[in-house]
Design an enzyme around this catalytic site. Structure first.
Site, PDB file in Angstrom:
ATOM      1  CG  ASP A  55      -0.401  -0.048   2.614  1.00  0.00           C
ATOM      2  OD1 ASP A  55       1.112  -0.428   2.427  1.00  0.00           O
ATOM      3  OD2 ASP A  55      -0.889  -0.460   3.173  1.00  0.00           O
ATOM      4  CG  ASN A  86      -9.689  -0.389  10.403  1.00  0.00           C
ATOM      5  OD1 ASN A  86      -9.051  -1.450  10.037  1.00  0.00           O
ATOM      6  ND2 ASN A  86      -9.629   1.100   9.682  1.00  0.00           N
ATOM      7  CG  HIS A 145      -6.655  -1.448   7.607  1.00  0.00           C
ATOM      8  ND1 HIS A 145      -5.779  -0.824   7.686  1.00  0.00           N
ATOM      9  CD2 HIS A 145      -5.165  -2.495   8.452  1.00  0.00           C
ATOM     10  CE1 HIS A 145      -5.006  -0.165   8.548  1.00  0.00           C
ATOM     11  NE2 HIS A 145      -4.874  -1.667   8.318  1.00  0.00           N
ATOM     12  CD  GLU A 175      -8.330   2.358   6.219  1.00  0.00           C
ATOM     13  OE1 GLU A 175      -8.237   1.333   6.631  1.00  0.00           O
ATOM     14  OE2 GLU A 175      -8.157   3.213   6.330  1.00  0.00           O
TER      15      GLU A 175
HETATM   16  P1  PGA Z   1       0.424  -2.832  12.895  1.00  0.00           P
HETATM   17  O1  PGA Z   1       0.042  -2.073  11.265  1.00  0.00           O
HETATM   18  O2  PGA Z   1       1.640  -3.884  13.149  1.00  0.00           O
HETATM   19  O3  PGA Z   1       1.414  -1.442  12.953  1.00  0.00           O
HETATM   20  O4  PGA Z   1      -0.208  -3.076  14.122  1.00  0.00           O
HETATM   21  C1  PGA Z   1      -1.316  -3.132  11.223  1.00  0.00           C
HETATM   22  C2  PGA Z   1      -2.076  -2.219   9.875  1.00  0.00           C
HETATM   23  O5  PGA Z   1      -2.666  -1.080  10.078  1.00  0.00           O
HETATM   24  O6  PGA Z   1      -2.531  -3.486   8.530  1.00  0.00           O
END
Ligand code: PGA
Length: 241
Positions: free
Chosen positions: A67, A136, A138, A143
Site C-alpha cells: 500500500d 479496524n 483492514h 478499509e
Molecule cells: P501495525 O499495523 O502492524 O502497526 O499494528 C497493522 C495495520 O494497520 O495493518
C-alpha cells in the site's frame, strides 16, 4: 486457516522468519507482497540477520508493495515504499528490477493501480503474502467496508487508520487522508498468507477476523475462505491481556 499462538512478540518474529525462510527455500522465485506497520518489523530484522547465516537465496524473489499514501514521493519520510525498502527490500538484498512499487505519487493514481494489477497478473499473482491486521480489520489499506472482490484502488482512510498511523509520523496531521491499496482480490488469491498479530489491543479484532462472520466490515475475515493461511499471534493478542 492455521492458527499458531506463541508466547510473545520475540517468539512471533522468530516463528514468522522461520515460516518465510522455509517458503523461500521451497520457492526461491516467489512473488511476495510484504506489509509495513510495526508488527512485521521484528520478523524483518530477524530475516536480515539470518540472510547470510542461513544462506537464504533472495536473488530471484519479486517483491510487491502492499500500500502507499496518495501523493507522496517514494523518498518522502512517510512513504510506505521507503519503509518497505529500508526494512525488507534492502536488508534482503532484493534487486530494484524485482520490485513493483504502488506509485502513490503517479499523476494518475488509478492508472498506477491498473499498472500494479497488470504486473501482479504477469507473475501469476502472489505466492506469498505477509500481512498485519489493522485495528479496524483492514488488510493493507482495504478499509472497512471492503468486499472480497475489491480491486487495487484509491481509498479514503478511516479515522481509525489515521489515528493508528499517526504514531509512526508524530501526529494525525502528518497522515495523508487517502491511499492506494493492493486489492482484496489479489490478497485473497495469494497461494500462502501469513497474518501477524501482536498485542492486547488487537484482541477483539483478531477474534472477529478468525472466528466472526465474513463481512466487508472486517476485511480480514475473508481470510477464513482463502487458500493457505497461517495466523501467527502472540498470547497478548489471543487472550487480550
Ligand atoms: P501495525 O499495523 O502492524 O502497526 O499494528 C497493522 C495495520 O494497520 O495493518
Amino acid at each position: 486457516m492455521e492458527l499458531i499462538i506463541v508466547d510473545d512478540y520475540e517468539s512471533l518474529s522468530r516463528a514468522a522468519a522461520d515460516w518465510l525462510v522455509e517458503a523461500i527455500r521451497e520457492q526461491p522465485e516467489a512473488a511476495i507482497v510484504a506489509a509495513t506497520g510495526a508488527t512485521p518489523m521484528g520478523m524483518y530484522i530477524e530475516l536480515a540477520q539470518r540472510r547470510f547465516r542461513d544462506r537464504i537465496d533472495t536473488s530471484q524473489l519479486r517483491v510487491f508493495q502492499l500500500d502507499a499514501y496518495l501523493g507522496l514521493a517514494p523518498d518522502d519520510p512517510r512513504a510506505l515504499f521507503r519503509w518497505t525498502r529500508r526494512s525488507f527490500i534492502q536488508p534482503l538484498g532484493i534487486t530494484q528490477a524485482n520490485v513493483v512499487r504502488l506509485a502513490g505519487d503517479a499523476p494518475d493514481p488509478w492508472e498506477a493501480c491498473r499498472a500494479y494489477d497488470a504486473a501482479a497478473r504477469e507473475v501469476g499473482g502472489f505466492d506469498i503474502s505477509i500481512l498485519g491486521l489493522g485495528p479496524n480489520g483492514h488488510l493493507g489499506f482495504n478499509e472497512p467496508p471492503s468486499p472480497p472482490d475489491a480491486p487495487t484502488r484509491v481509498v479514503d482512510l478511516t479515522p481509525e487508520s489515521i489515528v493508528s498511523n499517526a504514531c509512526y509520523w508524530g501526529s494525525e496531521e502528518q497522515v495523508p487522508r487517502q491511499a492506494l491499496t493492493c486489492g482484496m482480490d489479489l490478497l485473497l488469491a495469494a497461494r500462502r498468507t501469513l497474518l501477524l498479530v501482536s498485542g492486547a489491543h488487537k484482541h477483539q479484532i483478531l477474534h472477529r477476523a478468525v472466528e466472526g462472520p465474513q463481512t466487508p466490515e472486517v476485511p480480514a475475515s475473508y481470510l477464513q475462505l482463502a487458500s493457505t493461511v497461517t495466523v501467527l499471534a502472540d498470547r497478548a493478542a489471543w487472550q487480550g491481556m
